[in-house]
Structure formats: structure tokens, C-alpha cells
Design a protein around this motif. Structure first.
Motif, PDB file in Angstrom:
ATOM      1  N   LYS A 196       0.812  -1.226   0.000  1.00  0.00           N
ATOM      2  CA  LYS A 196       0.000   0.000   0.000  1.00  0.00           C
ATOM      3  C   LYS A 196       0.837   1.264   0.000  1.00  0.00           C
ATOM      4  O   LYS A 196       0.335   2.342   0.303  1.00  0.00           O
ATOM      5  CB  LYS A 196      -0.883   0.016   1.258  1.00  0.00           C
ATOM      6  N   LEU A 197       2.130   1.131  -0.307  1.00  0.00           N
ATOM      7  CA  LEU A 197       3.032   2.274  -0.099  1.00  0.00           C
ATOM      8  C   LEU A 197       3.679   2.778  -1.380  1.00  0.00           C
ATOM      9  O   LEU A 197       4.565   3.622  -1.327  1.00  0.00           O
ATOM     10  CB  LEU A 197       4.153   1.863   0.880  1.00  0.00           C
ATOM     11  N   GLY A 198       3.279   2.222  -2.504  1.00  0.00           N
ATOM     12  CA  GLY A 198       3.955   2.571  -3.760  1.00  0.00           C
ATOM     13  C   GLY A 198       5.409   2.145  -3.747  1.00  0.00           C
ATOM     14  O   GLY A 198       6.268   2.766  -4.393  1.00  0.00           O
ATOM     15  N   ALA A 199       5.691   1.036  -3.015  1.00  0.00           N
ATOM     16  CA  ALA A 199       7.081   0.593  -2.857  1.00  0.00           C
ATOM     17  C   ALA A 199       7.725   0.299  -4.211  1.00  0.00           C
ATOM     18  O   ALA A 199       8.935   0.510  -4.392  1.00  0.00           O
ATOM     19  CB  ALA A 199       7.126  -0.640  -1.967  1.00  0.00           C
ATOM     20  N   ASP A 200       6.918  -0.170  -5.150  1.00  0.00           N
ATOM     21  CA  ASP A 200       7.462  -0.503  -6.492  1.00  0.00           C
ATOM     22  C   ASP A 200       8.078   0.729  -7.155  1.00  0.00           C
ATOM     23  O   ASP A 200       9.064   0.631  -7.877  1.00  0.00           O
ATOM     24  CB  ASP A 200       6.367  -1.121  -7.368  1.00  0.00           C
ATOM     25  N   LYS A 201       7.499   1.920  -6.866  1.00  0.00           N
ATOM     26  CA  LYS A 201       8.031   3.145  -7.492  1.00  0.00           C
ATOM     27  C   LYS A 201       9.444   3.464  -6.989  1.00  0.00           C
ATOM     28  O   LYS A 201      10.218   4.154  -7.657  1.00  0.00           O
ATOM     29  CB  LYS A 201       7.106   4.331  -7.235  1.00  0.00           C
ATOM     30  N   ALA A 202       9.739   2.938  -5.799  1.00  0.00           N
ATOM     31  CA  ALA A 202      11.102   3.128  -5.276  1.00  0.00           C
ATOM     32  C   ALA A 202      11.982   1.936  -5.643  1.00  0.00           C
ATOM     33  O   ALA A 202      13.165   1.926  -5.329  1.00  0.00           O
ATOM     34  CB  ALA A 202      11.045   3.291  -3.753  1.00  0.00           C
ATOM     35  N   GLY A 203      11.388   0.912  -6.250  1.00  0.00           N
ATOM     36  CA  GLY A 203      12.145  -0.300  -6.617  1.00  0.00           C
ATOM     37  C   GLY A 203      12.261  -1.304  -5.489  1.00  0.00           C
ATOM     38  O   GLY A 203      13.024  -2.262  -5.574  1.00  0.00           O
ATOM     39  N   VAL A 204      11.488  -1.098  -4.400  1.00  0.00           N
ATOM     40  CA  VAL A 204      11.582  -1.997  -3.240  1.00  0.00           C
ATOM     41  C   VAL A 204      10.757  -3.265  -3.494  1.00  0.00           C
ATOM     42  O   VAL A 204       9.585  -3.186  -3.872  1.00  0.00           O
ATOM     43  CB  VAL A 204      11.062  -1.282  -1.967  1.00  0.00           C
TER      44      VAL A 204
END
Ligand code: FAD
Length: 467
Positions: A279-287
Motif C-alpha cells: 500500500k506504499l507505492g514501494a514498487d516506485k522506489a524499486g523496493v
């Protein structure tokens, strides 16, 4: 218009993991911002978890204990329950602690940005609150926690179907209540509602309550649970839940399933917690986030992205506040350039039920599974002077030793104050103590913790005088 904040470290989530990481990082001289969607710090633990549940359990234990005093010559009247006052008491406890956190962050000049945070990139978070804020950071620590699991076939929007957060609000005392899930959270809340006057059933899919604990411990625990719960349905599952005008109709399947649906005034769903990683947009940071929503980290709490760390419930089991705190310290120290990693020998587990159940290090079940050369010794509280004098004989202490080294590698207790007593065993394990170290330590008499020394004496073969 969007505000912009630049910081060395942003911590996403102000729970025990988050605030501990933030404070440690600030103490090490770093510039820190906490992003938290709610107006108070403390996360699940302080606001809707550990602390309010213990405030209510204290009330429940006082009611239960006073009811047992007749045999000792003191009769108390029927308790008068004022739910509004109990709720106010619980809120006062929470506010004292969350207020303290707010002071501590001010003292350290940790800035708190309120709002929902989402990654935009590996160096930028967007926070949506009353205003929008962009937080540009060198390092991030994700500490966004978890939330109760919702089951798809349950009408969770009905106000008689509760998760732990709802139950802690004490909406009303149901005449007949089902606790769905025989784990720690469900049983703790069950103890509260029983003391306040509810009749309870519990249903658990596994073959024992608190499935992670050893069977011998739970055998003793069951004695008390049988007096609290009208029906303990093990190896049984709920297959249907219908919210009707006359109550919540629950259908069961399995070993102890009643033939017909049972009608309850309230159902507490306590079947576990799920991480907030998706729920954190982690993919946008590559996490990297697992399918189940956990964030993968190494022993230094570093995610798949070099400058981003993650801690607490969101990185995996056990989902416990003290694990989150220690992981938070590691992440902060690594960011500050210190050589630190997370590798504890013990992460204690405690059910603050009545009686308490507590274990640390390896359980006997784990020792068997791992093929360890171990020996488990127990000391019954029926032989403890303190337990007898305080009506706490339904308990015992167990120590697990490595037979090659005689070192203690695990321990468990069931009984009054088991959670507090566990501290000695945890420390003994972390310090590599063997049976003699514990047995030769002079334990005060009469105490419940004396039983730890006595269990060690049993292993060392030197027990001579049971008081
Ligand atoms: P959390 O405490 O979940 O904090 C995460 C924070 O992040 C929250 O404040 C949340 O609002 C915030 N957040 C999440 N997403 C965002 C976002 N996108 N933007 C901004 N903020 C965000 N543990 C124990 O050790 N002992 C106990 O006795 C105990 N009792 C419990 C009783 C109950 C009823 C429950 C539900 C839990 C209990 N726990 C207990 C578990 C404990 O509460 C958790 O393990 C602990 O809170 C985890 O800490 P955390 O920092 O990982 O996350």
C-alpha cells in the motif's frame, strides 16, 4: 500547493518500530522526519494494540481475582461495570504514552509530518494529509506495520462483527460472543469480555489454543480457559457468517462443529494480521515486496534498494512490538554508519491472558523439529511456596537445555506473571548461561521466579529442598 521537506532520514510509520528508529537516528546526529497518517505516534501498539489491551486486561484481572477471595475470607460484591469509565481509563493510559512520544520527538527535533505517505521514487515520498508534502530523503526506513486480516466470507461492515480495534473500543458487552481464532489477540480480548460479563465460545482451526506454544504449557492453560469459554472448538473452522436481525449466525465445520449454526450477539475475528507492504507505492522506489505484502530485508534491515530499510511487522513474523523496536535500532545505526545487524537468540512471546503464557528461545516443538540434542525439565508451581500463598498453583516453569553444552536454549512458563518471569530466561539464553549458572544464582524466597532456579537445579541434578 505542495510543501517540500528535505531530510537525511525519513521514517514511514510512527509505531514502535518507526519511533524507535527515528529517535535512535536523531540521537546519532541525523536529521529525521517521521511520516504518520494518524495524529498520534505509537502505531498499532500504543493506540489499538499492546497498551489498550493490557489496560483492559488489568481491569479484567482485578475483577477475576476479587471473585476468588471468598475462600480466603473476603467477599466482594458483584462488580458494577461502567463501560464509559473503563473506556476513559483505557484512553487515559494511551494518551499518557502517546503524549510522551510527542514530547520525546520534540526534544530530539524529529519532525512529524501527518498524512498518508507513498513513494514516488527511491528518494522521494508524497504525503497526503491536510496539505500535500513532498519529502526528499537520503535514507528511508519503512515501518508501516500491519492490519487485521479480513476474511472474504464475513460481513465485516456489520457493527456486531469486530476486529481487535473494534473490540478494544468496548462497543457493548455481548451476552454471547464468538472469538474466531484461538491465538493470543483473540484470547486476550476473550479474557476481557468474559470478566465484563459475556459468555464466550472460541473456534480454532489448529488442534490447540495458542498453536505456537508447547502442548504441555497449553494443557495447564486449558484448565483456566475451560472455565472462561463455554465451548472451545478446536480443529474446527467457520464456513459461513450471516448478519441477521436476531444476531450473527455462524456455521462451523470440523471436529467440534455444532450441527446447527449458532447465533451470537458479537463475533470477534482474530485470525491474524497482514502486512501493509502493498500500500506504499514501494514498487516506485524499486523496493521488492512479496505476494503477501511483506518487504524483504537482510540482517541489517536493508531492502532490495540500498538507501531504503524496513522494520517491524512489515518485514515478517513474529509481529511483535519489541522485535520492531530492536530492528528499528539496527536500521538507524546502520544508516548512521555503525556496524550492527539483527541476530537475536530470543524474541520472547507472551499471551497476557489469565493465566499468562510465555515462552522464549526454542520451544520443545522446535527443538524436536530441528533434531537438537535437548532435555526439557519442568518445575510445577504446586510446589512453590509463593504460588500456594497467592492462589497461583495452576502453573509451571519449563527450561530446555542443550545436552551437549548444558546451556539453556529455551524456556516457557504458564501462570500468574509468566510474562515478567520470562525475562530471566531470555537473559540467561542471550548470555549463554548453563544450568549451573542459573541453579547457583541465589533466587529470592518465596518468589515465582524461584521456580526457574529450581528447574535448573532439577536439570543439574542437585535439587534437594522443595519449599
Ligand atoms: P505499527 O505499530 O503497525 O505502526 C505502523 C504505523 O504506520 C501506524 O501508525 C500506521 O498508521 C502507519 N502507517 C502505515 N501506512 C502508512 C502510510 N502509508 N503513511 C503514513 N503512515 C502509515 N505486540 C507485542 O509485542 N506485545 C503485545 O502485548 C501486543 N499486543 C497486541 C494487541 C493487539 C490487540 C494487537 C492488534 C497487536 C498487538 N501486538 C503486540 C502487536 C504490535 O502491536 C505490533 O507488532 C507492533 O505495533 C508493530 O509495530 P510496527 O512499528 O511494525 O508497526
Amino acid at each position: 500547493m505542495s510543501n517540500e521537506v528535505k531530510t537525511q532520514v525519513v521514517v514511514l510509520g510512527g509505531g514502535p518500530g518507526g519511533y524507535s528508529a527515528a529517535f535512535r537516528a536523531a540521537d546519532l546526529g541525523l536529521d529525521v522526519v517521521i511520516v504518520e497518517r494518524y495524529s498520534t505516534l505509537g502505531g498499532v501498539c500504543l493506540n489499538v494494540g499492546c497498551i489498550p489491551s493490557k489496560a483492559l486486561l488489568h481491569v479484567a484481572k482485578t475483577i477475576e481475582d476479587s471473585a476468588t477471595m471468598g475462600a480466603a475470607g473476603v467477599e466482594f460484591g458483584k462488580p458494577k461495570i461502567d463501560l464509559d469509565k473503563i473506556r476513559a481509563h483505557k484512553d487515559k493510559v494511551i494518551n499518557q504514552l502517546t503524549g510522551g512520544l510527542s514530547q520525546m520527538s520534540k526534544m530530539r527535533k524529529v519532525k512529524v509530518v501527518n498524512g498518508l505517505g507513498e513513494f514516488v521514487s527511491a528518494n522521494e515520498l508524497k504525503v497526503t494529509g491536510e496539505e500535500e508534502t513532498t519529502v526528499k530523503f537520503e535514507h528511508a526506513i519503512i515501518a508501516a506495520g500491519s492490519q487485521p486480516v479480513k476474511l472474504p466470507f464475513i460481513p465485516h461492515d456489520d457493527e456486531r462483527i469486530w476486529d481487535s480495534t473494534d473490540a478494544l473500543e468496548l462497543p457493548f458487552i455481548p451476552k454471547k460472543m464468538l472469538v474466531l481464532g484461538g491465538g493470543i489477540i483473540g484470547l486476550e480480548m476473550g479474557c476481557v469480555y468474559k470478566a465484563l460479563g459475556a459468555s464466550l465460545d472460541v473456534v480454532e482451526f489448529m488442534d490447540q489454543l495458542i498453536p505456537a506454544a508447547d502442548k504441555d504449557i497449553i494443557r495447564v492453560f486449558n484448565k483456566s480457559m475451560k472455565s472462561k469459554f463455554d465451548n472451545i472448538m478446536l480443529e474446527t473452522k467457520v464456513t459461513k457468517v450471516e448478519a441477521k436481525k436476531d444476531g450473527i449466525h455462524v456455521t462451523f465445520e470440523g471436529k467440534k462443529a455444532p450441527a446447527e449454526p449458532v447465533v451470537y450477539d458479537a463475533v470477534l475475528v482474530a485470525v491474524g494480521r497482514t502486512p501493509n507492504g502493498n500500500k506504499l507505492g514501494a514498487d516506485k522506489a524499486g523496493v521488492k515486496v512479496t505476494d503477501r505484502g511483506f518487504i524483504e530485508v537482510d540482517k541489517q534491515m536493508r531492502t532490495s534498494v540500498k538507501n531504503i530499510f524496513a522494520i517491524g511487522d512489515i518485514v515478517g513474523q513474529p509481529m511483535l512490538a519489541h522485535k520492531a523496536v530492536h530492528e528499528g535500532h539496527v536500521a538507524a545505526e546502520v544508516i548512521a554508519g555503525k556496524k550492527h545487524f539483527f541476530d537475536p537468540k530470543v524474541i520472547p512471546s507472551i499471551a497476557y491472558t489469565d493465566p499468562e503464557v510465555a515462552w522464549t528461545g526454542v520451544t520443545e516443538k522446535e527443538a524436536k523439529e530441528q533434531g537438537l540434542n535437548y532435555e526439557a525439565v519442568t518445575f510445577p508451581w504446586a510446589a512453590s511456596g509463593r504460588a500456594i500463598s497467592s492462589g497461583a498453583t495452576d502453573g509451571f516453569t519449563k527450561l530446555i537445555f542443550d545436552k551437549d553444552t548444558d546451556r539453556v536454549i529455551g524456556g516457557a512458563l504458564v501462570g500468574s506473571h509468566a510474562g515478567e518471569l520470562l525475562g530471566e530466561i531470555s537473559l540467561a539464553i542471550e548470555m549463554g548461561s548453563d544450568a549451573e549458572d542459573i541453579a547457583l544464582t541465589v533466587h529470592a524466597h518465596p518468589t515465582l521466579y524461584e521456580t526457574i532456579g529450581q528447574a535448573a537445579e532439577v536439570y543439574a541434578g542437585s535439587i534437594t529442598d522443595i519449599p
